[in-house]
Write a protein that holds these residues in place. Sequence first.
Motif, PDB file in Angstrom:
ATOM      1  N   GLN A   1      53.365  52.434  52.708  1.00 59.24           N
ATOM      2  CA  GLN A   1      54.343  51.713  51.907  1.00 59.24           C
ATOM      3  C   GLN A   1      53.721  50.997  50.703  1.00 59.24           C
ATOM      4  O   GLN A   1      54.368  50.812  49.693  1.00 59.24           O
ATOM      5  N   TYR A   2      52.474  50.551  50.832  1.00 60.12           N
ATOM      6  CA  TYR A   2      51.815  49.928  49.678  1.00 60.12           C
ATOM      7  C   TYR A   2      50.314  50.125  49.758  1.00 60.12           C
ATOM      8  O   TYR A   2      49.770  50.449  50.817  1.00 60.12           O
ATOM      9  N   MET A   3      49.650  49.955  48.621  1.00 62.49           N
ATOM     10  CA  MET A   3      48.190  49.919  48.573  1.00 62.49           C
ATOM     11  C   MET A   3      47.774  48.649  47.841  1.00 62.49           C
ATOM     12  O   MET A   3      48.471  48.193  46.935  1.00 62.49           O
ATOM     13  N   THR A   4      46.630  48.118  48.235  1.00 62.59           N
ATOM     14  CA  THR A   4      46.148  46.856  47.663  1.00 62.59           C
ATOM     15  C   THR A   4      45.070  47.123  46.627  1.00 62.59           C
ATOM     16  O   THR A   4      44.256  48.027  46.781  1.00 62.59           O
ATOM     17  N   ARG A   5      45.081  46.314  45.565  1.00 63.62           N
ATOM     18  CA  ARG A   5      44.030  46.346  44.544  1.00 63.62           C
ATOM     19  C   ARG A   5      43.678  44.908  44.170  1.00 63.62           C
ATOM     20  O   ARG A   5      44.395  43.974  44.496  1.00 63.62           O
ATOM     21  N   ILE A   6      42.561  44.744  43.461  1.00 61.43           N
ATOM     22  CA  ILE A   6      42.161  43.425  42.957  1.00 61.43           C
ATOM     23  C   ILE A   6      41.911  43.547  41.454  1.00 61.43           C
ATOM     24  O   ILE A   6      41.314  44.535  40.998  1.00 61.43           O
ATOM     25  N   ALA A   7      42.395  42.568  40.699  1.00 61.81           N
ATOM     26  CA  ALA A   7      42.215  42.614  39.237  1.00 61.81           C
ATOM     27  C   ALA A   7      40.741  42.443  38.891  1.00 61.81           C
ATOM     28  O   ALA A   7      40.110  41.464  39.294  1.00 61.81           O
ATOM     29  N   ALA A   8      40.193  43.415  38.153  1.00 60.51           N
ATOM     30  CA  ALA A   8      38.775  43.370  37.767  1.00 60.51           C
ATOM     31  C   ALA A   8      38.575  42.498  36.528  1.00 60.51           C
ATOM     32  O   ALA A   8      37.471  42.056  36.235  1.00 60.51           O
TER      33      ALA A   8
END
Length: 388
Positions: A273-280
């Motif tokens: 349903q979702y994937m996680t990312r982090i702002a670089a």
Amino acid sequence: MKHSIANPFPWFKKMTAESPVVYDTDYEHFFGSKGTWHVFRYDDVQRVLGDYENFSAEYLPKVEESPLTKALTTNDPPYHTKLRSLVSKAFTPKAIEDMKPWIEEITNELLDKVAEQGEMDIVRDLATPVPIQVIAKMLGVPYEDREKFKYWSIILIKQPSEVEGGIEGYFLAQQEMGQYFTEMITKRQKNPTNDLISHLVQAEVDGEKLSIKELIAFCILLLVAGNETTTNLINNSLLTLTENPEVQEHLSQHPKDIGKAIEEALRFRSPVQYMTRIAAKDTQLGGQLIKKGDLLNAWIGSANRDESKFENADQFDLHRTNLRHTSFGHGIHYCLGSPLARLEANIVLRILLERFKQFQLKFDRPITMNPTALMYSIKELPVVFQKR
């Protein structure tokens, strides 16, 4: 409006229209961090998943307790490129095609057990055992350990607050998997066989072999991603067919359309349903300033229901021409196992519809879901059917 695990789609629709990129201070991630940007629109989700220079996959805290920090899905180039080139050798078109007769055999054996009963639980009797046997065979681990695999897989897709023992229980499951695979890797180092663990143990990139931690991360990722997501794809496809009896009959008469049905089921009820990312770095998205270090949830399930891309998005349409769903991700992290997942689902649906007809839910009540927002993950799916 709150997010419902069994029916998140009204929430997606509302948020896409009113708050397509919005910060949620209370959201707890499965690795313990709090606070995230929710991203709902198709174009924004595609950007977050595809633009690794701004939105990094390296969001997991680098802690010793978590072997997954060395995994393919939680690293960016150049490390990701090295790892992916190694493991992609196990997913060549020929390697996947070679598994076809074996997957057909497993499916028929499982259906033989329930054929006379006229009923089964799709999750327990079919959608769970097929992918676990496939991934166990690929890795070269004993199928007898399947209960462990399933237990670990379900823990790793939950939030820590939902796991017995909280964050400690969550890391404990990873450590148990780490110990299990360390034993397997040690055996293959001494006595290699024709399986994926042996291949990875012997493989070299730029003259370097993978470390034990890298090998463990691979094995955990393949075990969880390789069985949990395909299980969900099979379950979600079958649930959707019970809602659309005319499609069941059409597919049994026109098995060539099963591939189209699977693509539409992937869009309609995305297994992930979702994937996680982090702002670089600081960056703009959907009119919002995302600060370096902020976490983001890119809601694949919402992107796939975006009316600006998919007309009548809340309808299952077998003849939909736009099949550009984002269920397998986007960009460099596009799911390596997608051809295998599609093959397994296609074989299972084809054989099911060849042998049985008139699939209906056994009970007139809401389906039971696993308590995780990460996946559209059905816990029990009892159906009745007739033999052809």
